[in-house]
Design a protein around this motif. Structure first.
Motif, PDB file in Angstrom:
ATOM      1  N   THR A 119      45.532  35.102  36.521  1.00 47.01           N
ATOM      2  CA  THR A 119      45.266  33.795  37.118  1.00 47.01           C
ATOM      3  C   THR A 119      46.511  33.265  37.813  1.00 47.01           C
ATOM      4  OG1 THR A 119      43.580  33.308  35.458  1.00 47.01           O
ATOM      5  CG2 THR A 119      44.506  31.435  36.643  1.00 47.01           C
ATOM      6  N   GLU A 120      47.657  33.425  37.186  1.00 50.60           N
ATOM      7  CA  GLU A 120      48.906  32.980  37.809  1.00 50.60           C
ATOM      8  C   GLU A 120      49.175  33.741  39.105  1.00 50.60           C
ATOM      9  OE1 GLU A 120      51.130  30.511  37.277  1.00 50.60           O
ATOM     10  OE2 GLU A 120      49.697  29.776  35.806  1.00 50.60           O
ATOM     11  N   GLN A 121      48.823  35.000  39.127  1.00 52.98           N
ATOM     12  CA  GLN A 121      49.080  35.814  40.317  1.00 52.98           C
ATOM     13  C   GLN A 121      48.173  35.435  41.493  1.00 52.98           C
ATOM     14  OE1 GLN A 121      48.789  39.861  39.011  1.00 52.98           O
ATOM     15  NE2 GLN A 121      50.761  39.826  37.973  1.00 52.98           N
ATOM     16  N   VAL A 122      46.945  35.025  41.226  1.00 48.82           N
ATOM     17  CA  VAL A 122      46.012  34.719  42.313  1.00 48.82           C
ATOM     18  C   VAL A 122      45.845  33.221  42.568  1.00 48.82           C
ATOM     19  CG1 VAL A 122      44.730  36.863  41.978  1.00 48.82           C
ATOM     20  CG2 VAL A 122      43.961  34.777  40.831  1.00 48.82           C
ATOM     21  N   ALA A 123      46.507  32.399  41.801  1.00 51.79           N
ATOM     22  CA  ALA A 123      46.327  30.949  41.909  1.00 51.79           C
ATOM     23  C   ALA A 123      46.653  30.423  43.303  1.00 51.79           C
ATOM     24  CB  ALA A 123      47.161  30.224  40.858  1.00 51.79           C
ATOM     25  N   ASP A 124      47.731  30.897  43.890  1.00 51.96           N
ATOM     26  CA  ASP A 124      48.099  30.423  45.222  1.00 51.96           C
ATOM     27  C   ASP A 124      47.073  30.849  46.271  1.00 51.96           C
ATOM     28  OD1 ASP A 124      50.368  29.115  44.357  1.00 51.96           O
ATOM     29  OD2 ASP A 124      51.703  30.812  44.757  1.00 51.96           O
ATOM     30  N   LYS A 125      46.627  32.089  46.191  1.00 52.03           N
ATOM     31  CA  LYS A 125      45.642  32.584  47.161  1.00 52.03           C
ATOM     32  C   LYS A 125      44.319  31.842  47.049  1.00 52.03           C
ATOM     33  CE  LYS A 125      47.549  37.211  47.554  1.00 52.03           C
ATOM     34  NZ  LYS A 125      47.345  38.634  47.336  1.00 52.03           N
ATOM     35  N   LEU A 126      43.931  31.518  45.815  1.00 54.10           N
ATOM     36  CA  LEU A 126      42.669  30.806  45.596  1.00 54.10           C
ATOM     37  C   LEU A 126      42.829  29.297  45.691  1.00 54.10           C
ATOM     38  CD1 LEU A 126      41.277  32.863  42.578  1.00 54.10           C
ATOM     39  CD2 LEU A 126      40.667  33.066  44.996  1.00 54.10           C
ATOM     40  N   ASP A 127      44.071  28.849  45.796  1.00 56.41           N
ATOM     41  CA  ASP A 127      44.412  27.420  45.861  1.00 56.41           C
ATOM     42  C   ASP A 127      43.819  26.664  44.664  1.00 56.41           C
ATOM     43  OD1 ASP A 127      45.713  25.225  46.990  1.00 56.41           O
ATOM     44  OD2 ASP A 127      43.879  24.567  48.015  1.00 56.41           O
ATOM     45  N   LYS A 177      42.857  26.456  37.000  1.00 52.45           N
ATOM     46  CA  LYS A 177      43.426  27.728  36.542  1.00 52.45           C
ATOM     47  C   LYS A 177      42.969  28.026  35.120  1.00 52.45           C
ATOM     48  CE  LYS A 177      47.884  27.242  37.303  1.00 52.45           C
ATOM     49  NZ  LYS A 177      49.305  27.476  37.582  1.00 52.45           N
ATOM     50  N   PHE A 178      42.943  26.990  34.289  1.00 53.16           N
ATOM     51  CA  PHE A 178      42.510  27.158  32.902  1.00 53.16           C
ATOM     52  C   PHE A 178      41.075  27.698  32.860  1.00 53.16           C
ATOM     53  CE2 PHE A 178      40.549  25.606  28.998  1.00 53.16           C
ATOM     54  CZ  PHE A 178      41.429  26.103  28.044  1.00 53.16           C
ATOM     55  N   TYR A 179      40.182  27.082  33.641  1.00 57.76           N
ATOM     56  CA  TYR A 179      38.781  27.502  33.633  1.00 57.76           C
ATOM     57  C   TYR A 179      38.600  28.884  34.268  1.00 57.76           C
ATOM     58  CZ  TYR A 179      37.766  22.873  31.947  1.00 57.76           C
ATOM     59  OH  TYR A 179      37.747  21.740  31.183  1.00 57.76           O
ATOM     60  N   TYR A 180      39.413  29.213  35.240  1.00 51.25           N
ATOM     61  CA  TYR A 180      39.370  30.542  35.851  1.00 51.25           C
ATOM     62  C   TYR A 180      39.739  31.601  34.808  1.00 51.25           C
ATOM     63  CZ  TYR A 180      40.116  34.200  39.349  1.00 51.25           C
ATOM     64  OH  TYR A 180      40.046  35.358  40.087  1.00 51.25           O
ATOM     65  N   ALA A 181      40.820  31.353  34.064  1.00 53.77           N
ATOM     66  CA  ALA A 181      41.245  32.277  33.010  1.00 53.77           C
ATOM     67  C   ALA A 181      40.192  32.346  31.900  1.00 53.77           C
ATOM     68  CB  ALA A 181      42.598  31.855  32.443  1.00 53.77           C
ATOM     69  N   LYS A 182      39.644  31.211  31.553  1.00 58.19           N
ATOM     70  CA  LYS A 182      38.628  31.154  30.492  1.00 58.19           C
ATOM     71  C   LYS A 182      37.407  31.993  30.876  1.00 58.19           C
ATOM     72  CE  LYS A 182      36.140  27.619  27.879  1.00 58.19           C
ATOM     73  NZ  LYS A 182      35.932  26.174  27.738  1.00 58.19           N
ATOM     74  N   ASN A 183      36.995  31.899  32.128  1.00 56.69           N
ATOM     75  CA  ASN A 183      35.865  32.680  32.616  1.00 56.69           C
ATOM     76  C   ASN A 183      36.172  34.180  32.550  1.00 56.69           C
ATOM     77  OD1 ASN A 183      33.304  33.057  33.772  1.00 56.69           O
ATOM     78  ND2 ASN A 183      34.202  33.201  35.800  1.00 56.69           N
ATOM     79  N   ALA A 184      37.397  34.541  32.926  1.00 51.28           N
ATOM     80  CA  ALA A 184      37.791  35.954  32.887  1.00 51.28           C
ATOM     81  C   ALA A 184      37.781  36.490  31.454  1.00 51.28           C
ATOM     82  CB  ALA A 184      39.171  36.123  33.504  1.00 51.28           C
ATOM     83  N   VAL A 185      38.289  35.705  30.517  1.00 53.58           N
ATOM     84  CA  VAL A 185      38.305  36.137  29.114  1.00 53.58           C
ATOM     85  C   VAL A 185      36.883  36.265  28.579  1.00 53.58           C
ATOM     86  CG1 VAL A 185      39.013  35.528  26.767  1.00 53.58           C
ATOM     87  CG2 VAL A 185      40.581  35.156  28.665  1.00 53.58           C
ATOM     88  N   THR A 186      36.040  35.309  28.916  1.00 55.01           N
ATOM     89  CA  THR A 186      34.646  35.344  28.461  1.00 55.01           C
ATOM     90  C   THR A 186      33.944  36.609  28.936  1.00 55.01           C
ATOM     91  OG1 THR A 186      34.548  32.930  28.467  1.00 55.01           O
ATOM     92  CG2 THR A 186      32.456  34.094  28.463  1.00 55.01           C
ATOM     93  N   LYS A 187      34.151  36.965  30.203  1.00 55.63           N
ATOM     94  CA  LYS A 187      33.542  38.188  30.734  1.00 55.63           C
ATOM     95  C   LYS A 187      34.066  39.424  29.994  1.00 55.63           C
ATOM     96  CE  LYS A 187      32.671  36.531  35.401  1.00 55.63           C
ATOM     97  NZ  LYS A 187      33.050  36.647  36.829  1.00 55.63           N
ATOM     98  N   GLY A 188      35.356  39.449  29.730  1.00 52.57           N
ATOM     99  CA  GLY A 188      35.935  40.578  29.009  1.00 52.57           C
ATOM    100  C   GLY A 188      35.409  40.692  27.586  1.00 52.57           C
ATOM    101  N   ASN A 199      46.173  38.842  29.560  1.00 54.99           N
ATOM    102  CA  ASN A 199      45.921  39.437  30.878  1.00 54.99           C
ATOM    103  C   ASN A 199      45.260  38.444  31.826  1.00 54.99           C
ATOM    104  OD1 ASN A 199      47.061  41.847  30.099  1.00 54.99           O
ATOM    105  ND2 ASN A 199      45.113  42.804  29.594  1.00 54.99           N
ATOM    106  N   ALA A 200      44.347  37.635  31.309  1.00 60.96           N
ATOM    107  CA  ALA A 200      43.666  36.648  32.159  1.00 60.96           C
ATOM    108  C   ALA A 200      44.640  35.583  32.653  1.00 60.96           C
ATOM    109  CB  ALA A 200      42.522  35.995  31.394  1.00 60.96           C
ATOM    110  N   VAL A 201      45.537  35.140  31.789  1.00 62.03           N
ATOM    111  CA  VAL A 201      46.521  34.131  32.185  1.00 62.03           C
ATOM    112  C   VAL A 201      47.465  34.704  33.241  1.00 62.03           C
ATOM    113  CG1 VAL A 201      48.507  32.787  31.379  1.00 62.03           C
ATOM    114  CG2 VAL A 201      46.377  32.773  30.079  1.00 62.03           C
TER     115      VAL A 201
END
Length: 109
Positions: free
Chosen positions: A54-62, A68-79, A49-51
């Motif tokens: 992350t792919e869906q918001v990557a363009d908006k967040l530039d 992207k890897f660290y963004y997904a990693k942070n999301a998984v850690t929180k979950g 789900n995090a991956v």
């Protein structure tokens, strides 16, 4: 010269993909033994789900590549924290890499 470089890069990526698969399998075995099947299932679901998210918001967040890897990693850690599941950084990265590989394989189909 470019062909040799392409061959080397392609071969290296193939080897790394195989090694990532082996590592994920070993991490799963370890977690099943230590934390149970439920923890592994939750970690896999959160990583996938995090991956995807992350792919869906990557363009908006530039964000790209490692960001992207660290963004997904942070999301998984929180979950995982919500479920009181704690993984090592290596284990966490393995689940994310497996989710990325699974997503890439499906995209190629």
């Amino acid at each position: 010269m470019n062909q040799i470089t392409d061959i080397i890069v392609t071969s290296a990526m193939g080897i790394l993909t195989i090694l990532a698969g082996i590592v994920v399998q070993e991490v799963k075995k370890y977690l099943l033994k230590k934390g149970g099947k439920k923890a592994v299932e939750i970690a896999e679901i959160l990583a996938i789900n995090a991956v995807k998210a992350t792919e869906q918001v990557a363009d908006k967040l530039d964000i790209h590549g490692d960001e992207k890897f660290y963004y997904a990693k942070n999301a998984v850690t929180k979950g995982l924290d919500q479920y009181n599941i704690h993984l090592t950084q290596s284990q966490l990265e393995s689940f994310i890499e497996a989710a990325v590989k699974q997503m890439n394989d499906r995209w190629k189909e």
